[in-house]
Design an enzyme around this catalytic site. Structure first.
Site, PDB file in Angstrom:
ATOM      1  N   GLU A  73     -18.897  -4.674  10.600  1.00 14.72           N
ATOM      2  CA  GLU A  73     -17.998  -3.514  10.648  1.00 14.72           C
ATOM      3  C   GLU A  73     -18.757  -2.228  10.931  1.00 14.72           C
ATOM      4  OE1 GLU A  73     -13.902  -4.111   8.416  1.00 14.72           O
ATOM      5  OE2 GLU A  73     -15.475  -3.518   7.042  1.00 14.72           O
ATOM      6  N   ASP A  85      -9.286 -11.644   7.237  1.00 17.60           N
ATOM      7  CA  ASP A  85      -9.599 -10.602   6.260  1.00 17.60           C
ATOM      8  C   ASP A  85      -8.430 -10.432   5.287  1.00 17.60           C
ATOM      9  OD1 ASP A  85     -10.667  -8.437   4.984  1.00 17.60           O
ATOM     10  OD2 ASP A  85     -10.319  -7.018   6.608  1.00 17.60           O
ATOM     11  N   GLU A 142      -5.153  -5.118  -0.959  1.00 15.56           N
ATOM     12  CA  GLU A 142      -5.279  -4.292   0.239  1.00 15.56           C
ATOM     13  C   GLU A 142      -4.181  -4.544   1.274  1.00 15.56           C
ATOM     14  OE1 GLU A 142      -9.086  -4.682   2.043  1.00 15.56           O
ATOM     15  OE2 GLU A 142      -8.558  -3.470   3.791  1.00 15.56           O
TER      16      GLU A 142
HETATM   17  O1  GCW Z   1     -10.904  -5.580   4.592  1.00 15.17           O
HETATM   18  C1  GCW Z   1     -11.989  -4.777   4.839  1.00 15.17           C
HETATM   19  C2  GCW Z   1     -11.730  -3.492   4.133  1.00 15.17           C
HETATM   20  C3  GCW Z   1     -12.967  -2.644   4.026  1.00 15.17           C
HETATM   21  C4  GCW Z   1     -14.064  -3.479   3.406  1.00 15.17           C
HETATM   22  C5  GCW Z   1     -14.274  -4.725   4.227  1.00 15.17           C
HETATM   23  C6  GCW Z   1     -15.298  -5.642   3.589  1.00 15.17           C
HETATM   24  C7  GCW Z   1     -15.749  -2.476   2.046  1.00 15.17           C
HETATM   25  O2  GCW Z   1     -10.745  -2.795   4.825  1.00 15.17           O
HETATM   26  O3  GCW Z   1     -12.663  -1.524   3.228  1.00 15.17           O
HETATM   27  O4  GCW Z   1     -15.238  -2.729   3.307  1.00 15.17           O
HETATM   28  O5  GCW Z   1     -13.099  -5.436   4.302  1.00 15.17           O
HETATM   29  O6  GCW Z   1     -14.890  -6.646   3.046  1.00 15.17           O
HETATM   30  O7  GCW Z   1     -16.479  -5.368   3.636  1.00 15.17           O
END
Ligand code: GCW
Length: 861
Positions: free
Chosen positions: A323, A402, A430
């Site tokens: 990311e 995710d 989330e």
């Molecule tokens: O789902 C995503 C989230 C991020 C997170 C990332 C991760 C901390 O939106 O906020 O980062 O996963 O798991 O690293």
């Protein structure tokens, strides 16, 4: 509490007076305890009196004395917790004895310690270090209750288990209970930033951090540690994986050590998230290349320094190269290079490195169907199997994307035979309603944990039975490390997670990490009894609501494994169906006007399915055998594809969304049936959350149903989609100070538009003339409550004001959208033909008091 006792004592006027006073003081004490408890702060550790519960007499034989052997802080904490819990539940204050007294006692200590003072203990059960044994035993004519285990952590878990049993009315006479954790790793990760904000936090600011420092008052952290320990969690990281390098700076380490001090008595090892670029950012080195000798030296010295400050640190968590994080690829190094260098520095200290396995270099490319985000983890890590150091654990999210509302188990769980792994489950909701929607997660987690990957089919043939829980715990391939990591986002809101019922997920995570074979229903029931008491109607209703809630949430959001269909680029909250398409995010669904879903087959698609073992791949590869609930994850299918239910895909989307919204409404009514049976504060808070959810479920329903209607051009057999006879579009009414405005994306507002207050003086009105029959009506106003202001609304019928409210919620967007759309209901107003309904509004800051529509329905319909 001590001061209450002290005051009672100072009033001593003879023994009887003292006893009476003490009883009063204790009554007052337990009253205070329960009054406090009903904010939700005490969660499942409320310790409310068993008074009136049928099982009360079961506990009359409990010894009056408690002995903590040895000098372990954990055993001392166990003793303190027992005194607290028993005082709360049984109204008795246990006497502390230093040695085994001349009467029966609760004896706390490790095997070794107990054997010295109670030689008749005999042979102790073979348990792993953190297991425990609760044993009733008569020695020299005295009846003891022994809480023991190979280590002091075991003793702690034994003490909490005894308290839970009393809380659940379980019998505790003639105990001979042994239990052990399924896996050694049972930790929580927090994504808290040093400034006190929380990445994906929905319940106030960090309990750990404020203004770049550890918070001064750590009482809340101590209570959190108690909550964690009570369900067997043994480790916790306290800072975001998007790390601020300063966390391991010489200046901050003594601060961080304070948290370790608070965690220690509860058996919680502290973990720290690291920045891979620390050598250059913190150490001022020219490079953070993991193989550069200076960087290697940096890590060694730094890790030694961290361990000097916190000798029992659990280790580190590292998210590198993912990311957009700075990582190894820019130095042309592999994940193992990065992980092993740090792991090597940790090794002499017994520390562990959790290496996050998530989101690596597979950007969605519509011209290359083979390039699939879901494949990235396996492609990146399978070739590295066996190359990670023994103290590295690859931390893997439950599914390959995710934390979407439904994903298959990540294939990498079955693909690593020589690498330690742990499954990452997200307690933070989330993509699952952000703790505004009820979504009890153990049923979802269990689907993945119990999923059989058939990972050793090559060696064991058809007998292969390798559920994810075994793989992730290291059982299948005999790894010494493995287990469960939960992403938690507790904050300073009194009830920790923002929604009273969300705490069931934290509890559920801990219970499943201890024993993934527990049934979701048992977890829900335990939690409900401990949190809300034993009234069968309360327990039955809440358990039922919890158990259904994930399916309800799924049915009004993303269907059949297609993804949550939320805004993937920003808040991850409300509907935004196209947000993941054509932008490289990799979360998309590839819808066109003929069909939807991602072809991940080996034959014609991305080939993702080939990452599973042959028997699993075979099931997913064929349209006939692929389970419908993951259909759109695995296949691209036409809208008129007939599902196993006999419905077409498109009709299933329509029906499930209407059913889901109706079920969300039913949750409100289920909850209302508990009025008077639970304390008012928590009753009202949950009612407000569920009412909001029911409104937002309709926003979701309409967004998705309308979008599919437009995309597919296929009408709903039930004639509901796009057809709202009671709806009055605000933008089409007589507007003063208001103007029609397009809402983006279009599907998140009824008819794609709202009326927004644009007048310079910030005042305006919307008028509608009622043309229906006289009667009692409920009036819903669907408006947009943004996070950039607090607009005010007043509702009039003719000249009479019948309601007023403010848009003062903080929903995650500063525009009218599916994130901010919300509903205000004015129940039972008497309307007559020709009545003029008028909303008068005042805008505030950037919030334009935008209104989507009004809906007038017969009262209580
Ligand atoms: O789902 C995503 C989230 C991020 C997170 C990332 C991760 C901390 O939106 O906020 O980062 O996963 O798991 O690293």
């Amino acid at each position: 509490m001590n001061s209450v006792l002290a005051r009672a004592m100072s009033l001593r006027r003879g023994m009887f007076v003292t006893i009476a006073r003490l009883a009063l003081a204790l009554a007052a004490l337990s009253a205070t305890v329960s009054a406090n408890a009903e904010t939700g702060y005490d969660a499942w550790l409320r310790y409310t009196p068993v008074e009136g519960r049928p099982a009360r007499e079961r506990y009359s034989s409990l010894p009056a004395v408690v002995v903590a052997l040895g000098d372990s802080e954990l055993v001392a904490a166990s003793q303190a917790e027992l005194i607290r819990g028993i005082r709360g539940m049984l109204g008795r204050t246990l006497r502390i004895a230093k040695d085994v007294p001349a009467e029966g006692a609760i004896i706390l200590g490790t095997y070794k310690e107990v054997a010295v003072v109670v030689p008749s203990l005999g042979k102790t059960p073979q348990l792993p270090p953190e297991g425990f044994w609760l044993k009733s035993l008569v020695a020299d004519g005295k009846s003891h209750l022994i809480i023991t285990g190979p280590t002091d952590r075991g003793v702690l878990y034994g003490a909490f288990t005894l308290l839970r049993m009393i809380g659940l009315d379980a019998p505790i006479t003639e105990l001979n209970l042994r239990d052990k954790p399924f896996a050694p790793i049972r930790i929580l990760n927090h994504w808290d930033n040093l400034d006190g904000t929380i990445d994906q936090g929905y319940a106030g600011r960090s309990i750990f951090w404020e203004n770049g420092q550890i918070t001064k008052d750590l009482d809340r952290v101590r209570d959190y540690a108690r909550l964690m320990a009570s369900v067997g969690i043994n480790g916790c990281s306290i800072n975001n994986v998007h790390t601020d390098t300063r966390v391991i700076s010489t200046k901050l380490l003594p601060e961080v050590a304070r948290v370790a001090d608070v965690f220690r008595p509860y058996g919680i090892s502290l973990y720290i998230s690291l920045d891979f670029a620390s050598p250059s950012k913190l150490g001022d080195l020219a490079t953070s290349d993991p193989l550069d000798p200076a960087a290697v030296e940096f890590w060694k010295n730094k890790v030694d320094e961290v361990y000097t400050a916190i000798p029992d640190l659990g280790g580190f968590v590292l998210k590198a190269d993912s990311e957009g994080r700075l990582g190894l690829s820019e130095h042309n190094r592999s994940h193992t290079d990065a992980a092993n260098i740090i792991a090597k520095s940790l090794e002499p200290h017994g520390g562990i490195l959790f290496y996050r396995g998530f989101d690596y270099d597979h950007h969605w490319d519509s011209t290359d169907p083979k390039n699939d985000f879901a494949k990235a983890l396996y492609d990146n890590f399978h070739p590295l199997d066996g190359k990670f150091a023994d103290n590295v654990i690859l931390q893997i999210k439950q599914g390959p994307i995710d934390f979407q509302v439904r994903e298959p188990a990540s294939p990498i769980f079955g693909g690593l035979t020589q690498t330690n792994q742990a499954i990452e489950l997200q307690i933070s909701q989330e993509y699952l309603g952000q703790q505004r929607h009820l979504c009890f997660l153990p049923p979802m987690w269990k689907e993945v944990l119990d999923f059989d990957m058939k990972a050793d089919v090559e060696t064991r043939g058809a007998r292969s039975n390798t559920p994810v829980k075994d793989l992730a715990s290291g059982i299948t391939f005999k790894r010494t490390l493995g287990g469960f990591v939960g992403i938690s986002n507790v904050g300073r809101d009194t009830n920790w997670l923002g929604h009273q019922l969300a705490m069931a997920n934290l509890y559920g995570f801990g219970r499943l990490a201890w024993n993934p074979n527990l049934e979701s229903k048992q977890i829900a029931e335990e939690w409900t009894r401990l949190t809300f008491g034993h009234d069968p109607k309360v327990v039955g209703t809440i358990v039922d609501m919890l158990i259904k809630s994930w399916n309800i949430y799924e049915s009004y959001t993303g269907p059949l494994g297609v993804g949550t269909l939320t805004d993937i680029n920003h808040s991850h909250y409300g509907p935004d169906i196209e947000s993941a398409e054509n932008n490289g995010s990799g979360y998309g669904h590839r819808a066109d006007d003929k069909g939807i879903g991602v072809d991940r087959t080996e034959k014609t698609g991305s080939g993702y399915i080939g990452q599973y073992s042959t028997p699993v791949a075979r099931v997913y590869e064929s349209l006939e055998s692929c389970p419908d609930d993951l259909l759109l994850f695995m296949h691209h299918v036409p809208y008129n594809h007939v599902l196993k239910s006999g419905k077409t895909l498109i009709q299933h989307v329509y029906d499930s969304h209407y059913e889901g919204a109706r079920e969300a409404d039913r949750l409100v009514r289920n909850w209302q049936s508990l009025k008077g049976r639970i304390d008012e504060q928590r009753y009202q808070e949950v009612l407000a959350d569920l009412t909001y959810q029911a409104g937002h479920a309709q926003v979701w329903r309409d967004a998705i149903a309308n979008w599919f209607l437009r995309k597919s051009g296929i009408a709903d057999d039930g004639k509901r989609v796009g057809n709202h006879p009671h709806r009055i579009e605000a933008e089409a009414q007589e507007l003063t100070g208001y103007e029609p405005q397009d809402v983006t994306p279009w599907e998140t507002a009824s008819a794609g538009q709202a009326a927004a207050l644009t007048a310079k003086d910030g005042r305006g009105s919307i008028r509608h003339k009622f043309a229906g029959k006289p009667g009692w009506y409920d009036l819903d106003v669907v408006y947009f409550d943004e996070n950039d202001g607090v607009s005010k609304f007043k509702l009039f019928v003719g000249d009479q004001q019948v309601d007023e409210w403010q848009a003062d919620d903080v929903l995650p967007h500063d525009q009218p959208s599916g994130h901010t759309s919300t509903r205000h209901r004015t129940p039972s107003i008497a309307l007559r033909e020709g009545d003029v309904l008028r909303i008068e509004a005042e805008s505030d800051a950037g919030e334009q008091a935008a209104v989507d529509y009004l809906e007038i329905t017969p009262a209580g319909a």
